[in-house]
Design a protein around this motif. Structure first.
Motif, mmCIF file in Angstrom:
data_model
loop_
_atom_site.group_PDB
_atom_site.id
_atom_site.type_symbol
_atom_site.label_atom_id
_atom_site.label_comp_id
_atom_site.label_asym_id
_atom_site.label_seq_id
_atom_site.Cartn_x
_atom_site.Cartn_y
_atom_site.Cartn_z
ATOM 1 N N PHE A 285 0.852 -1.192 0.000
ATOM 2 C CA PHE A 285 0.000 0.000 0.000
ATOM 3 C C PHE A 285 0.887 1.241 0.000
ATOM 4 C CE2 PHE A 285 -3.748 -2.360 1.195
ATOM 5 C CZ PHE A 285 -4.819 -1.516 0.979
ATOM 6 N N GLY A 286 0.551 2.222 -0.809
ATOM 7 C CA GLY A 286 1.270 3.484 -0.754
ATOM 8 C C GLY A 286 0.418 4.635 -1.232
ATOM 9 N N GLU A 287 0.397 5.722 -0.475
ATOM 10 C CA GLU A 287 -0.192 6.963 -0.962
ATOM 11 C C GLU A 287 0.808 7.594 -1.932
ATOM 12 O OE1 GLU A 287 -1.907 9.194 2.737
ATOM 13 O OE2 GLU A 287 -0.347 7.816 3.426
ATOM 14 N N PRO A 288 0.376 8.090 -3.081
ATOM 15 C CA PRO A 288 1.314 8.755 -3.991
ATOM 16 C C PRO A 288 2.037 9.931 -3.334
ATOM 17 C CG PRO A 288 -0.697 8.206 -5.148
ATOM 18 C CD PRO A 288 -0.953 7.912 -3.694
ATOM 19 N N ILE A 289 1.348 10.645 -2.463
ATOM 20 C CA ILE A 289 1.939 11.629 -1.559
ATOM 21 C C ILE A 289 1.263 11.399 -0.218
ATOM 22 C CG2 ILE A 289 2.251 14.081 -1.006
ATOM 23 C CD1 ILE A 289 1.943 14.698 -3.985
ATOM 24 N N GLN A 290 2.027 11.252 0.844
ATOM 25 C CA GLN A 290 1.395 11.007 2.142
ATOM 26 C C GLN A 290 0.536 12.203 2.552
ATOM 27 O OE1 GLN A 290 4.129 9.769 5.217
ATOM 28 N NE2 GLN A 290 4.099 7.658 4.486
ATOM 29 N N GLY A 291 -0.645 11.909 3.058
ATOM 30 C CA GLY A 291 -1.570 12.955 3.465
ATOM 31 C C GLY A 291 -1.394 13.334 4.921
ATOM 32 N N VAL A 292 -1.953 12.513 5.814
ATOM 33 C CA VAL A 292 -1.831 12.754 7.251
ATOM 34 C C VAL A 292 -0.358 12.794 7.663
ATOM 35 C CG1 VAL A 292 -2.354 11.812 9.547
ATOM 36 C CG2 VAL A 292 -4.082 11.732 7.739
ATOM 37 N N GLY A 293 0.477 12.032 6.955
ATOM 38 C CA GLY A 293 1.911 12.010 7.249
ATOM 39 C C GLY A 293 2.613 13.327 6.997
ATOM 40 N N GLY A 294 1.932 14.280 6.346
ATOM 41 C CA GLY A 294 2.506 15.606 6.164
ATOM 42 C C GLY A 294 2.951 15.916 4.751
ATOM 43 N N ALA A 295 2.178 15.472 3.751
ATOM 44 C CA ALA A 295 2.490 15.737 2.331
ATOM 45 C C ALA A 295 3.896 15.267 1.980
ATOM 46 C CB ALA A 295 2.319 17.221 1.995
ATOM 47 N N VAL A 296 4.297 14.109 2.510
ATOM 48 C CA VAL A 296 5.631 13.574 2.245
ATOM 49 C C VAL A 296 5.694 13.027 0.822
ATOM 50 C CG1 VAL A 296 7.338 11.832 2.907
ATOM 51 C CG2 VAL A 296 6.035 13.038 4.678
ATOM 52 N N GLN A 297 6.749 13.423 0.111
ATOM 53 C CA GLN A 297 6.977 12.936 -1.250
ATOM 54 C C GLN A 297 8.207 12.038 -1.298
ATOM 55 O OE1 GLN A 297 6.729 17.046 -3.078
ATOM 56 N NE2 GLN A 297 5.765 15.827 -4.681
ATOM 57 N N VAL A 468 -7.981 32.335 8.330
ATOM 58 C CA VAL A 468 -7.634 31.248 7.423
ATOM 59 C C VAL A 468 -7.582 29.935 8.198
ATOM 60 C CG1 VAL A 468 -5.957 30.343 5.773
ATOM 61 C CG2 VAL A 468 -6.266 32.815 5.988
ATOM 62 N N LEU A 469 -8.186 28.892 7.644
ATOM 63 C CA LEU A 469 -8.180 27.567 8.254
ATOM 64 C C LEU A 469 -7.235 26.659 7.470
ATOM 65 C CD1 LEU A 469 -12.029 27.077 8.814
ATOM 66 C CD2 LEU A 469 -10.354 28.117 10.362
ATOM 67 N N ILE A 470 -6.241 26.106 8.163
ATOM 68 C CA ILE A 470 -5.321 25.148 7.567
ATOM 69 C C ILE A 470 -5.315 23.887 8.435
ATOM 70 C CG2 ILE A 470 -3.884 26.853 6.404
ATOM 71 C CD1 ILE A 470 -1.896 26.682 8.714
ATOM 72 N N GLY A 471 -4.531 22.887 8.064
ATOM 73 C CA GLY A 471 -4.475 21.654 8.835
ATOM 74 C C GLY A 471 -3.088 21.401 9.391
ATOM 75 N N LYS A 472 -2.986 20.320 10.141
ATOM 76 C CA LYS A 472 -1.699 19.873 10.678
ATOM 77 C C LYS A 472 -1.534 18.383 10.398
ATOM 78 C CE LYS A 472 -2.271 21.433 14.930
ATOM 79 N NZ LYS A 472 -2.020 21.726 16.349
ATOM 80 N N GLY A 473 -0.289 17.937 10.341
ATOM 81 C CA GLY A 473 -0.016 16.527 10.124
ATOM 82 C C GLY A 473 1.422 16.215 10.448
ATOM 83 N N GLY A 474 1.882 15.047 10.002
ATOM 84 C CA GLY A 474 3.225 14.597 10.313
ATOM 85 C C GLY A 474 3.236 13.740 11.563
ATOM 86 N N ILE A 475 4.233 12.881 11.683
ATOM 87 C CA ILE A 475 4.326 11.987 12.836
ATOM 88 C C ILE A 475 4.359 12.765 14.142
ATOM 89 C CG2 ILE A 475 5.774 10.255 13.984
ATOM 90 C CD1 ILE A 475 6.685 9.331 11.229
#
Length: 511
Positions: A285-297, A468-475
């Protein structure tokens, strides 16, 4: 570049203009009173919006919070996003209004879910039309909306990805993908990346590799996590690894077209095969770009090489497009296309229905046939209203040029955010494609240690207070996530950049 907002004179009761321009010019209706403080004098004016929200006449904020504490599961309180919660009343395209009438630029889209805009008129009309005709029936009957949508969705995929199964959510789609992979291959073990998020159901929790989403119970048996090829935070990185307008600050001596970091991360995947799973596996399984992980490429060729290794071991390759699909990455309709691969199965949700609860699994006829060994029934999967909404979303993405807008505005955002990275020591990395953007915050660029949660919260709250509303993520919760409705404009992007710059300036001055 910006018009600076002047302070209102004493005694005025309306919001400051950039938050309050929802008065009706035709009727002269006034904006509601507000207890919000005035904005900084050097903050630019929020872009205009020609939509007039309804006046809120519901229960008080105090009542809502009391119900939230007493009648909603405690988890609802735990995930309440801000110290001073946002009480949302109405949405229109890229805008949200709270119960006091304050307007917000939504750059998180209900966690990368509102794809074409809140209450988009075309999608709303499609839902209303279907609601007047047929609310619900199930796939034990044959009805047009299900088949029209499945054919339309399949047309967006390359061969042989042409068989669709509709679900209610991304977690459910990934659950089914796990089951189908195991049935088809006759193998059990599944590999995912560290830092990944693939759902919170008992099965998909095994795919998810982030301690915050784990419980101390047996779940998702047979799932193994391998090193995420994160070229910013990981042990290996470089200056031209990613398919992104912005590269990392890490230097490398790789010749163009070669990537030492990619070789090292592929080596780690081979180590996982050699040490942690049987010789035959079910899936990767792989996200093409990690989402919750923080937009990791990942490095550009990583997935292509990983897919080859997985297939050599009897496994199938699954692309989780829950956050990257439906044009969000700009260059392609699906995130996997940017990696020049064709997976064996694709899962999706979120943007598929612009916020309407829906998900899907798309796979090959051969893999789908394996699923028919038993009986699986989903009461609401393929619901007529869901199919009508999702079909309209596909049409709207095309008609509105949403994918092209994602590329245009997203590239501008990342390029300008990279300038802020050069300006502020606490911005470690800017990355992403289209409107799937991550800004990773650090104590300093040399250590790349994550910015602590209290510091992240301070900036996060300040951005919200400026509209402005943004999100947070990353381990470590160290990455700001920017994943707006794909209808945002260049003016919206410029306003956010000014707000973000101001919030970082405020934080650095207060240190």
């Amino acid at each position: 570049m910006f018009k600076v907002v002047s302070r209102l004179s004493a005694g005025q009761s309306c919001f400051w203009p950039s938050f309050a321009k929802f008065h009706n010019s035709a009727t002269g209706a006034l904006c509601q009173k507000s207890a919000f403080k005035f904005p900084p004098a050097d903050l630019p004016e929020m872009p205009l919006c020609n939509f007039t929200p309804e006046e809120y006449k519901g229960m008080s904020k105090e009542q809502m919070m009391e119900i939230r504490r007493l009648n909603c599961n405690p988890m609802t309180m735990k995930v309440t996003y801000y110290k001073k919660p946002v009480f949302i009343h109405q949405g229109h395209m890229q805008w949200l209004w709270d119960v006091d009438g304050r307007r917000y630029l939504d750059l998180f889209a209900g966690v990368a879910t509102v794809s074409v805009g809140h209450c988009h008129p075309k999608v709303t009309a499609a839902a209303e039309k279907q609601l007047k005709k047929l609310w619900h029936t199930t796939s034990i009957y044959v009805y047009p909306t299900l088949h029209e949508y499945c054919e339309k969705l399949a047309s967006y995929f390359p061969d042989p990805l042409k068989v669709v199964y509709l679900t209610n959510s991304g977690s459910e789609a990934n659950d089914l993908a796990m089951l189908m992979a195991r049935l088809h291959t006759g193998n059990f073990d599944i590999i995912t990346f560290r830092g990944s998020y693939h759902g919170g159901s008992p099965q998909s929790m095994g795919l998810t590799s982030n301690a915050a989403y784990k419980y101390p119970i047996a779940s998702g048996l047979g799932c193994t996590n391998t090193m995420c090829p994160d070229v910013f935070r990981g042990p290996w990185g470089g200056s031209h690894c990613r398919d992104s307008p912005v590269q990392t600050i890490r230097e490398c001596s790789c010749a163009q077209g070669q990537c030492m970091a990619n070789e090292q991360y592929i080596g780690q995947l081979k180590e996982t095969f050699a040490t942690s799973v049987p010789s035959r596996i079910a899936a990767f399984f792989g996200e093409p770009i990690q989402g919750v992980g923080g937009a990791v490429q990942y490095p550009k060729n990583y997935l292509k090489e990983a897919y080859k290794l997985v297939r050599e071991r009897g496994g199938i390759c699954i692309a989780d497009e829950v956050q990257t699909g439906f044009g969000r990455t700009g260059t392609h309709f699906w995130g996997f296309q940017g990696h020049d691969v064709i997976p064996d199965m694709v899962t999706m949700a979120k943007g598929i229905g612009n916020g309407f609860p829906m998900g899907a699994v798309v796979t090959t006829p051969e893999i789908a046939a394996s699923f028919a060994k038993g009986v699986h029934f989903n009461t609401f999967g393929g619901n007529p209203v869901a199919c009508a909404v999702a079909s309209s979303v596909l049409d709207t993405i095309k008609d509105d040029g949403s994918q092209q807008n994602s590329l245009h505005v997203g590239t501008y955002l990342m390029t300008e955010l990279a300038k802020l990275r050069d300006k502020y020591e606490i911005i470690g990395d800017v990355r992403g494609k289209g409107l799937q953007i991550g800004v990773e915050m650090v104590k300093d660029k040399a250590s790349r240690d994550p910015l602590p949660p209290d510091a992240m919260a301070e900036i996060f709250e300040d951005v919200k207070d400026m509209g402005v509303l943004i999100g947070k993520g990353g381990i470590y919760g160290q990455t700001f996530r920017i994943k707006p409705p794909m209808c945002i404009t260049m003016k919206d992007a410029a306003f956010f950049l000014a707000v973000f710059d101001k919030s970082l300036h405020n934080f650095m001055e207060a240190k």
